[in-house]
Structure formats: C-alpha cells, structure tokens
Design a protein around this motif. Structure first.
Motif, PDB file in Angstrom:
ATOM      1  N   ALA A  68       0.831  -1.207   0.000  1.00 11.96           N
ATOM      2  CA  ALA A  68       0.000   0.000   0.000  1.00 11.96           C
ATOM      3  C   ALA A  68       0.864   1.255   0.000  1.00 11.96           C
ATOM      4  O   ALA A  68       0.641   2.196   0.772  1.00 11.96           O
ATOM      5  N   GLU A  69       1.868   1.271  -0.875  1.00 14.32           N
ATOM      6  CA  GLU A  69       2.774   2.409  -1.047  1.00 14.32           C
ATOM      7  C   GLU A  69       3.556   2.731   0.226  1.00 14.32           C
ATOM      8  O   GLU A  69       3.995   3.860   0.422  1.00 14.32           O
ATOM      9  N   GLN A  70       3.741   1.738   1.065  1.00 13.15           N
ATOM     10  CA  GLN A  70       4.559   1.896   2.260  1.00 13.15           C
ATOM     11  C   GLN A  70       5.646   0.833   2.264  1.00 13.15           C
ATOM     12  O   GLN A  70       5.453  -0.279   1.766  1.00 13.15           O
ATOM     13  N   GLY A  71       6.794   1.187   2.833  1.00 18.12           N
ATOM     14  CA  GLY A  71       7.853   0.210   2.962  1.00 18.12           C
ATOM     15  C   GLY A  71       7.438  -0.935   3.864  1.00 18.12           C
ATOM     16  O   GLY A  71       6.609  -0.778   4.769  1.00 18.12           O
ATOM     17  N   PHE A  72       8.004  -2.101   3.620  1.00 18.28           N
ATOM     18  CA  PHE A  72       7.610  -3.295   4.378  1.00 18.28           C
ATOM     19  C   PHE A  72       8.877  -3.991   4.857  1.00 18.28           C
ATOM     20  O   PHE A  72       9.769  -4.298   4.058  1.00 18.28           O
TER      21      PHE A  72
END
Length: 371
Positions: A68-72
C-alpha cells in the motif's frame, strides 16, 4: 498470538510454514512485522540430526516488497541450536527459513526476484530510478550484483564453427578435356574438422544436365578430402510463399506492446482459427502482426503446406520444447540438409515435418533467384 496474526501470516508468509507473527506496527511510512519460528527444533545441515537445544537468539531485518505504497520490513527472530552429535564438526546452527530468504540475505526472495527482473530489463541507473518509483529503492550496484549473481544460461555445444557464402571455386577437366568450374553457394565448417559444401537450386531441374554432372564432380572432390557435398531440394511453392510472408514479421518490433505476445499465446493455448484467436485477444489489426511473429519464431504452429488464411487452425508451438531439446542435444527431427538429428543445422533451409516448421532460422529464398 494477536487476533490479527492469522491475516498477516496468510498475507506475508503464505506457503512458508512454522512462522508466528507476534506484532505489526506502522510508523513513518514503514510497516514492520515481528515474527519468530514456530518449530520445536531444527536439523543440523552437516549431520542431519534433530536438535531442540537453543544456544541463543538473534534478529534478522528483511526488507520485503512494499505494501500500500509503504515500505515493508520483517523483523525475524532466529534461534541458534546446539548440535549434540559427538561426531559432527558443527557445534551450532541457525534456524533455517529457506522459503523466506537466503542465508545472510537482507532482502526476501520476493524482493530479490523483483530486483533481478528490474536489473535485467534496465540495468543500473535506469533500474535504480524505477525501483525508487516502485517503492523498493535499490542502488544501481545492488541491481547489477543481482544480475551478475544469476547463473549463466545453458547453451548446447555448437556443431558448426563457421559459415561462408561462395568461398571456393572448383576446377576440373571433363573426359573431353574441357575445363569446367563451379562455385558452391554455402560452406559450413564443423567442429570435428569436417566441412559441408551445399547448393540451393531454385527448382529441381535448375541447371539441367550440366548441374547434375557438376554435382557428381563436387561429390567426388569433397569425398577425396573428407568433406560432404549436398544439393538441397527446393521448397514447395506454397511453403515458400508462407515462409516469405512470415519472414516479413520476424523483427522484434512485431512482437507488439509488452504483454501482447503472452496474451496471444494464451488465446491459442488450444487450436483455434486464426481470426477467432486474434479477435479474442484484441484489435486484429494490432494482434495479427504479433501472431505472425509468433509463428515465425515457433511459439505458435500451423500447417505451412497449406495457404495461410483467416480460418487456418493455429495451436501452441514447440519453440520452448525445441529450446529444451537443443540444451540436451536432442533435435525434434532430422535436418534434411545435414542429415543429423542433433545440434543446430548449418543451412538456411525450411522444412515442415508433421505439420510444423522445423527450420526457419533465416529468411527464405525467393523462387527463381539464385541465393
């Protein structure tokens, strides 16, 4: 176990057993999953004995594909077990998570695979810019290292080490004392030291009796020095016309936009008329060039002994099968030019065997013209 743990286990660790999710946090544009191993113990990689004696624990920080457009990030607690076997040289070993990441790696296998694809497509600087836009920013050297770490593709041992057109001229005297000369059209040097001279006549009676006498003289001369001479049979008119048409679509630009070739191959996964498969894929004006390109490269197949028309049946080709056969050195059919059933054919000829094109590596000759 947290109530949301099963959801994250199915999302992040799908297909990877023996992993428990302990906590999930999201802050500063990064989602972090804290996980640990669930297995009671592990097998020693040297002796293969089971051990559940824990020596210590440490954490691995694994970067994964963005969510969701966030780093993981996965923060994985790894246990180190004690091998109690007296005859084993290894004292301790780490808990394996081979399905998630390679040993000592800082990226998951999913992310590493994506970086390999980006590196192969765009290489260093351009790939680094694309990976930054996709959310898993990686430096150019990281991408290049991924590409250089890939295994080299397997190639079959070449059987032909050189090709030349009209390389030699043969001179001889007839029984009447007349001097005759002939220049063969093709020369192929084999890796075992032998060679092949060949002529490609435009039709079976080309040259008349003189050509037949020349062929006998060429065979005797080649046999004297350990070479081989072949006068190749011409292609059928319909087959030659079909090959001429498909040769016009051999250039990579006719593969179309990205993903179109895959869609075409999926549409013809089972034999169906040409126009039906083209319309099922998209606009026939755009799709037909990709269909003909796939036919030329063996990704699709049809009976080339009959004229190509909109209702001709097309099916899945044997391009991938032939590639695997060439890697193992086993050809799909014996070549009519060289008479061999292994390795690449040195001659630019086409043949249809069992309703499929066996050799179409070069543009066909035009009937009536000398090659």
């Amino acid at each position: 176990m947290q109530p949301y743990a099963p959801f994250w286990e199915s999302l992040v660790f799908d297909g990877i057993g023996d992993v428990d999710v302990e906590a999930v946090t999201a802050a500063f544009g990064t989602v972090e999953v804290v996980a640990k191993g669930r297995a009671a113990g592990g097998l020693c990689p040297d002796c293969g004995r089971f051990s559940d004696r824990v020596h210590d624990r440490y954490q691995r920080r694994l970067k994964d594909l963005p969510l969701a457009e966030q780093g993981f990030v996965i923060r994985l607690t790894v246990r180190r077990f004690i091998c109690g076997a007296a005859d084993c040289q290894r004292r301790t070993f780490a808990e394996p998570f081979s399905g998630l990441a390679a040993p000592h790696a800082r990226f998951t296998k999913r992310l590493n695979h994506a970086l390999e694809r980006v590196g192969l497509a765009l290489a260093g600087r351009a790939g680094a810019r694309l990976s930054a836009q996709l959310g898993f920013g990686a430096g150019r050297m990281t991408l290049l290292r991924r590409v250089m770490a890939l295994p080299d593709p397997r190639f079959s041992t070449p059987r032909v080490m050189g090709l030349a057109g009209r390389p030699v001229r043969l001179l001889w005297r007839t029984q009447r004392g007349q001097v005759r000369s002939w220049v063969p059209q093709l020369f192929a040097r084999h890796t075992d030291g032998t060679a092949l001279l060949a002529d490609c006549p435009s039709h079976a009676d080309a040259g008349g009796e003189r050509a037949q006498n020349t062929a006998r003289a060429m065979e005797e001369a080649c046999a004297h020095i350990g070479w081989t001479y072949r006068r190749l049979p011409p292609l059928d008119d319909i087959l030659a016309a079909n090959l001429r048409w498909l040769a016009g679509y051999r250039h990579p630009r006719n593969a179309g936009r990205p993903g179109l070739t895959s869609a075409v191959l999926e549409a013809f996964a089972r034999p169906r008329p040409l126009i039906e498969g083209a319309e099922a894929t998209g606009d026939p004006i755009e799709v037909l060039s990709t269909v003909f390109h796939s036919l030329w490269h063996g990704q699709l197949t049809t009976d080339l002994n009959t004229p190509l028309h909109e209702r001709v049946l097309l099916g899945p080709g044997t391009g991938a099968v032939r590639a695997r056969q060439e890697e193992s050195g086993d050809c799909a059919a014996r070549c009519p030019a060289c008479g061999e059933g292994r390795g690449p054919c040195p001659l630019p000829r086409g043949e249809v065997a069992g309703g499929r094109l066996v050799r179409a590596d070069h543009p066909p000759r035009r009937p009536g013209r000398r090659w």
